[in-house]
Design a protein around this motif. Structure first.
Motif, PDB file in Angstrom:
ATOM      1  N   TYR A  41      -4.677  -3.603 -58.300  1.00 45.95           N
ATOM      2  CA  TYR A  41      -3.993  -2.479 -57.636  1.00 45.95           C
ATOM      3  C   TYR A  41      -4.974  -1.681 -56.787  1.00 45.95           C
ATOM      4  CZ  TYR A  41      -0.798   1.370 -56.820  1.00 45.95           C
ATOM      5  OH  TYR A  41       0.012   2.307 -56.211  1.00 45.95           O
ATOM      6  N   TRP A  42      -6.195  -1.569 -57.269  1.00 46.87           N
ATOM      7  CA  TRP A  42      -7.247  -0.877 -56.523  1.00 46.87           C
ATOM      8  C   TRP A  42      -7.508  -1.599 -55.189  1.00 46.87           C
ATOM      9  CZ3 TRP A  42     -12.866  -0.184 -58.806  1.00 46.87           C
ATOM     10  CH2 TRP A  42     -13.605   0.660 -57.980  1.00 46.87           C
ATOM     11  N   PHE A  43      -7.482  -2.917 -55.232  1.00 49.42           N
ATOM     12  CA  PHE A  43      -7.694  -3.700 -54.017  1.00 49.42           C
ATOM     13  C   PHE A  43      -6.588  -3.469 -52.983  1.00 49.42           C
ATOM     14  CE2 PHE A  43     -10.426  -7.317 -55.970  1.00 49.42           C
ATOM     15  CZ  PHE A  43     -11.574  -6.649 -55.600  1.00 49.42           C
ATOM     16  N   VAL A  63      -7.644 -10.357 -49.723  1.00 47.46           N
ATOM     17  CA  VAL A  63      -8.390  -9.725 -50.810  1.00 47.46           C
ATOM     18  C   VAL A  63      -7.815 -10.151 -52.166  1.00 47.46           C
ATOM     19  CG1 VAL A  63      -8.920  -7.513 -51.893  1.00 47.46           C
ATOM     20  CG2 VAL A  63      -9.153  -7.779 -49.430  1.00 47.46           C
ATOM     21  N   ALA A  64      -6.487 -10.212 -52.258  1.00 49.09           N
ATOM     22  CA  ALA A  64      -5.873 -10.648 -53.512  1.00 49.09           C
ATOM     23  C   ALA A  64      -6.262 -12.083 -53.838  1.00 49.09           C
ATOM     24  CB  ALA A  64      -4.356 -10.521 -53.416  1.00 49.09           C
ATOM     25  N   THR A  68      -0.108  -6.903 -57.255  1.00 44.71           N
ATOM     26  CA  THR A  68      -0.856  -6.691 -58.500  1.00 44.71           C
ATOM     27  C   THR A  68      -0.281  -7.546 -59.625  1.00 44.71           C
ATOM     28  OG1 THR A  68      -1.496  -4.435 -57.905  1.00 44.71           O
ATOM     29  CG2 THR A  68      -1.484  -4.994 -60.250  1.00 44.71           C
ATOM     30  N   LEU A  69       1.039  -7.511 -59.796  1.00 45.97           N
ATOM     31  CA  LEU A  69       1.678  -8.271 -60.864  1.00 45.97           C
ATOM     32  C   LEU A  69       1.471  -9.776 -60.667  1.00 45.97           C
ATOM     33  CD1 LEU A  69       3.487  -8.386 -63.373  1.00 45.97           C
ATOM     34  CD2 LEU A  69       5.473  -8.362 -61.831  1.00 45.97           C
ATOM     35  N   LEU A  70       1.743 -10.262 -59.446  1.00 43.34           N
ATOM     36  CA  LEU A  70       1.620 -11.695 -59.178  1.00 43.34           C
ATOM     37  C   LEU A  70       0.172 -12.153 -59.324  1.00 43.34           C
ATOM     38  CD1 LEU A  70       2.892 -14.343 -58.318  1.00 43.34           C
ATOM     39  CD2 LEU A  70       2.621 -13.638 -55.917  1.00 43.34           C
ATOM     40  N   SER A  71      -0.768 -11.383 -58.797  1.00 40.84           N
ATOM     41  CA  SER A  71      -2.183 -11.765 -58.857  1.00 40.84           C
ATOM     42  C   SER A  71      -2.688 -11.822 -60.288  1.00 40.84           C
ATOM     43  CB  SER A  71      -3.040 -10.778 -58.048  1.00 40.84           C
ATOM     44  OG  SER A  71      -2.689 -10.789 -56.685  1.00 40.84           O
ATOM     45  N   THR A  72      -2.308 -10.852 -61.100  1.00 40.00           N
ATOM     46  CA  THR A  72      -2.767 -10.812 -62.491  1.00 40.00           C
ATOM     47  C   THR A  72      -2.243 -12.013 -63.267  1.00 40.00           C
ATOM     48  OG1 THR A  72      -2.797  -8.389 -62.388  1.00 40.00           O
ATOM     49  CG2 THR A  72      -2.898  -9.400 -64.559  1.00 40.00           C
ATOM     50  N   GLY A  84      -8.309  -9.540 -75.056  1.00 40.76           N
ATOM     51  CA  GLY A  84      -7.576 -10.131 -73.938  1.00 40.76           C
ATOM     52  C   GLY A  84      -6.660  -9.131 -73.261  1.00 40.76           C
ATOM     53  N   VAL A  85      -5.963  -8.309 -74.055  1.00 44.33           N
ATOM     54  CA  VAL A  85      -5.097  -7.268 -73.490  1.00 44.33           C
ATOM     55  C   VAL A  85      -5.928  -6.273 -72.681  1.00 44.33           C
ATOM     56  CG1 VAL A  85      -3.607  -5.309 -74.078  1.00 44.33           C
ATOM     57  CG2 VAL A  85      -3.316  -7.500 -75.255  1.00 44.33           C
ATOM     58  N   LEU A  86      -7.122  -5.909 -73.187  1.00 41.31           N
ATOM     59  CA  LEU A  86      -8.006  -5.016 -72.447  1.00 41.31           C
ATOM     60  C   LEU A  86      -8.359  -5.622 -71.085  1.00 41.31           C
ATOM     61  CD1 LEU A  86      -9.940  -2.589 -72.161  1.00 41.31           C
ATOM     62  CD2 LEU A  86     -11.665  -3.935 -73.391  1.00 41.31           C
ATOM     63  N   CYS A  87      -8.673  -6.916 -71.090  1.00 41.34           N
ATOM     64  CA  CYS A  87      -9.011  -7.591 -69.828  1.00 41.34           C
ATOM     65  C   CYS A  87      -7.836  -7.586 -68.865  1.00 41.34           C
ATOM     66  CB  CYS A  87      -9.444  -9.032 -70.101  1.00 41.34           C
ATOM     67  SG  CYS A  87     -11.071  -9.192 -70.843  1.00 41.34           S
ATOM     68  N   ILE A  88      -6.632  -7.819 -69.392  1.00 45.79           N
ATOM     69  CA  ILE A  88      -5.437  -7.827 -68.531  1.00 45.79           C
ATOM     70  C   ILE A  88      -5.250  -6.469 -67.865  1.00 45.79           C
ATOM     71  CG2 ILE A  88      -2.918  -7.993 -68.539  1.00 45.79           C
ATOM     72  CD1 ILE A  88      -3.201 -10.060 -70.798  1.00 45.79           C
ATOM     73  N   LEU A  89      -5.408  -5.398 -68.640  1.00 48.38           N
ATOM     74  CA  LEU A  89      -5.258  -4.052 -68.084  1.00 48.38           C
ATOM     75  C   LEU A  89      -6.318  -3.778 -67.013  1.00 48.38           C
ATOM     76  CD1 LEU A  89      -4.485  -2.047 -71.364  1.00 48.38           C
ATOM     77  CD2 LEU A  89      -2.875  -2.728 -69.561  1.00 48.38           C
ATOM     78  N   LEU A  90      -7.555  -4.189 -67.285  1.00 45.52           N
ATOM     79  CA  LEU A  90      -8.623  -3.975 -66.299  1.00 45.52           C
ATOM     80  C   LEU A  90      -8.366  -4.795 -65.030  1.00 45.52           C
ATOM     81  CD1 LEU A  90     -11.789  -4.020 -68.622  1.00 45.52           C
ATOM     82  CD2 LEU A  90     -10.794  -2.044 -67.440  1.00 45.52           C
ATOM     83  N   LEU A  91      -7.880  -6.029 -65.196  1.00 45.81           N
ATOM     84  CA  LEU A  91      -7.588  -6.863 -64.029  1.00 45.81           C
ATOM     85  C   LEU A  91      -6.444  -6.276 -63.203  1.00 45.81           C
ATOM     86  CD1 LEU A  91      -7.874 -10.465 -65.516  1.00 45.81           C
ATOM     87  CD2 LEU A  91      -9.442  -9.338 -63.937  1.00 45.81           C
ATOM     88  N   ALA A  92      -5.413  -5.794 -63.880  1.00 51.92           N
ATOM     89  CA  ALA A  92      -4.298  -5.188 -63.170  1.00 51.92           C
ATOM     90  C   ALA A  92      -4.771  -3.953 -62.392  1.00 51.92           C
ATOM     91  CB  ALA A  92      -3.188  -4.814 -64.150  1.00 51.92           C
ATOM     92  N   MET A  93      -5.624  -3.168 -63.032  1.00 49.76           N
ATOM     93  CA  MET A  93      -6.170  -1.993 -62.361  1.00 49.76           C
ATOM     94  C   MET A  93      -6.987  -2.393 -61.133  1.00 49.76           C
ATOM     95  SD  MET A  93      -8.733   0.905 -63.960  1.00 49.76           S
ATOM     96  CE  MET A  93     -10.140  -0.207 -63.979  1.00 49.76           C
ATOM     97  N   MET A  94      -7.793  -3.446 -61.280  1.00 48.29           N
ATOM     98  CA  MET A  94      -8.610  -3.895 -60.159  1.00 48.29           C
ATOM     99  C   MET A  94      -7.737  -4.403 -59.018  1.00 48.29           C
ATOM    100  SD  MET A  94     -11.243  -7.121 -60.013  1.00 48.29           S
ATOM    101  CE  MET A  94      -9.836  -8.250 -59.924  1.00 48.29           C
TER     102      MET A  94
END
Length: 639
Positions: A339-341, A407-408, A348-352, A327-337
């Protein structure tokens, strides 16, 4: 043909029964890709997908019988579990990612973004579902899981050699679906639809229907109750709503009556369905509130070591520490995505956070609804619309607008949709596994494997269909959900106006339908007025509702006069044939797009006219109906 599909169908398989083998992993992953590719097309065209569990189970048993004489029922179950992951992931992706094209953020699908959304959303759906397994699957007598039980019956029938003709039904349906698609999509000999509209007193009157065997097959699978509800929603929007709104234009330069009807529906009436779906989404959340609390408590007990460490194999899940780590791995990947958007830390914080909270809530909703009405009838679109509205409103209040806001919002919707689709599929497969004696731990591992591989092919299939299959948003690939989500995201981001009056009317209508359904439930009526299918009918093109109703009527006539408890057995071969038609047409469409990509274009033989192509498709539809009706039912002693 003798093999080791010989376990007693009334008893779980023994501990020594082979469950995960090399052939299981290979076949499961291959079928996950195939089912995923097929359902990308089905969802873009029909606006809904159907469960792949039963076709995958039959296909696994058929291939094992042909090539491996010592195969087991648990091996077939694990293949089916892995394969269905591709179908569920496809639904999550095609309902949302095409919206990125429609809002103008992309001109083509970005491979790594689509893959990342699919992988993280699918994995979170599995992880969120695991602590809810005991709450929704094991210890809940209210939830019957009709498709999970039916799939277990299919596996048991294969174990006792009662399924000899099932593979034939699936194959014949697939061949027929593929042939019809070649005749229409490649040779141009079959028309896709028949529709007409007229104008009287500035009112537009429309009627039409797609001539697609695949849609008739969808109607057969979802049965008459749901098919009628989808049709009722279409009637309310297209046959009643469009004439009431009026506003038809005549004279030089005016669009045709058909185009004007589509314009009124697209800009106004489908938002009535949106309002109804929002009410349905919150109603479902309210229904599962106790299950959510129990699931959180179960996960906490697992983390604090309160669970028995010596669990039976048929009770063991992926451990809580692994769930949290992944789950932590997924959170990091989602945050990265995120921010990439947007390249904005605040968004990024609110969307995640929104993704995770809403994903967890809708995991419970999806599990509950799948337990009640089956995976094919799960209203994932309604859940995703609710996610879009909540996310869009929160981002708007935080003053995030424009393209970043759109996009978010769509990124949140995509992940939540994948979570809801995958979690519903997981709990359905876990129910099947519990009935045949499978290990939940191994099923969950196969689900993760299926999601991981299927995620890799989503973007290429989407790209093929977009560039060579008619294009996202075209009449051939209307992508109705994605178009709707794009409109909602634009409205919240300040790039367009949302018809709030229509959404409000839909919400009011949704409350009325809930009251009607509650009255039907209290009276123990066989027919129910489930809100979500009616709302779906409102925001889908009416042409889809007509053949779906025909398919539902065929299923009703097919089982008419039989006791309700025997309906699954009586309809079983028809369901397999219908699944074959859907898979055959969908895979052929992907293949035609692939040929176009390498320069082999569709052929026009110059033999068709509007009347000829319409009649040709009508003949094809009648052939499909005849095959469904002639499909031989299972023996009466099928479990």
């Amino acid at each position: 043909m003798s093999n080791n599909f010989s376990e007693d169908p009334a008893e779980p398989a023994s501990k020594s029964t082979a469950e995960i083998t090399v052939r299981v992993v290979v076949l499961g992953l291959v079928l996950s890709v195939v089912m995923g590719a097929a359902n990308v097309y089905v969802g873009l065209k029909a606006g809904m997908t159907v469960s792949a569990s039963i076709p995958a189970a039959v296909m696994a048993m058929l291939l094992f019988r042909l090539f491996f004489k010592n195969s087991t029922i648990l091996e077939a179950n694990q293949v089916q579990t892995c394969a269905s992951a591709g179908e569920s992931l496809a639904a999550g992706i095609i309902f949302t990612m095409p919206a990125m094209i429609l809002v103008g953020y992309w001109t083509e699908f970005d491979y790594w973004t689509v893959t990342l959304v699919a992988f993280t959303g699918g994995l979170l759906g599995i992880l969120f579902m695991i602590p809810m397994r005991k709450v929704f699957v094991v210890d809940n007598d209210e939830l019957k899981y009709p498709e999970g039980v039916a799939c277990a019956a299919v596996l048991h029938a294969g174990a006792s050699d009662e399924e000899d003709g099932a593979g034939t039904s699936l194959i014949v349906g697939g061949v027929l679906g593929g042939v019809v698609k070649v005749l229409g999509g490649f040779l141009g000999l079959i028309s896709g639809s028949l529709e007409t509209a007229g104008i009287a007193s500035s009112r537009i009157f429309y009627f039409g229907g797609d001539l697609s065997p695949m849609l008739i097959a969808v109607g057969f699978i979802v049965r008459l109750n749901v098919a009628i509800l989808v049709f009722i929603g279409g009637v309310m929007a297209w046959l009643i709503g469009i004439p009431l709104l009026g506003g038809a234009l005549t004279g030089e330069g005016a669009d045709s009556a058909v185009d004007q009807a589509y314009g009124i529906w697209s800009s106004q009436l489908r938002y009535v369905g949106v309002g109804a779906m929002v009410v349905g989404g919150f109603s479902a959340l309210n229904a599962v509130r106790h299950g959510l609390v129990a699931a959180i408590a179960h996960l906490w007990h697992g983390m604090t070591g309160d669970q028995d460490g010596m669990q039976k194999d048929t009770e063991r899940d992926i451990p809580a520490w692994a769930i949290v780590t992944l789950g932590v791995l997924c959170i990091l990947l989602l945050a990265m995505m995120n921010y990439w958007f947007t390249h904005n830390a605040g968004i990024t914080l609110l969307s995640t956070i929104i993704m995770l909270v809403m994903g967890f809530f809708f995991t419970a909703v999806a599990s509950y609804i799948v337990g009640l009405v089956g995976n094919s009838n799960s209203p994932v679109s309604g859940m995703t619309i609710t996610a879009v509205l909540v996310a869009g409103a929160l981002l708007y209040l935080a003053n995030y607008t424009g393209m970043d806001g759109m996009v978010a919002t769509l990124g949140i919707a995509a992940v939540v949709c994948c979570v809801a689709c995958t979690s519903g599929d997981v709990c359905n497969d876990l129910k099947t596994g519990s009935l045949v004696g499978a290990s939940p731990f191994r099923q969950q591992m196969m689900q993760i494997a299926g999601v991981s591989v299927a995620a890799l092919v989503m973007a290429p299939v989407l790209t093929l269909l977009h560039e060579h299959g008619g294009g996202i948003g075209s009449k051939e690939l209307s992508a109705p959900q994605a178009g709707l989500f794009a409109s909602l995201a634009k409205g919240f981001a300040g790039e367009g106006e949302l018809p709030w009056k229509m959404i409000g009317i839909g919400a009011g209508l949704g409350f009325v339908i809930l009251l009607i359904d509650e009255a039907l439930k209290r009276s123990e009526a066989k027919f129910r007025a489930h809100l979500m299918p009616i709302a779906v009918g409102m925001y889908l093109p009416f042409g889809l509702a007509t053949p779906i109703l025909i398919g539902g009527l065929i299923a009703w006539f097919y089982s008419k006069g039989k006791p309700e408890k025997e309906h699954d057995a009586v309809l079983h071969r028809g369901v397999l044939f219908s699944s074959g038609v859907i898979a055959g047409e969908a895979l052929t469409a992907v293949g035609i797009a692939g040929l176009a990509a390498i320069g082999i274009q569709s052929l026009n033989l110059g033999l068709s006219t509007g009347i000829v192509t319409g009649l040709s498709c009508l003949v094809a539809v009648l052939i499909v109906i005849a095959f469904v009706v002639m499909s031989k039912p299972l023996p009466k002693n099928t479990p």
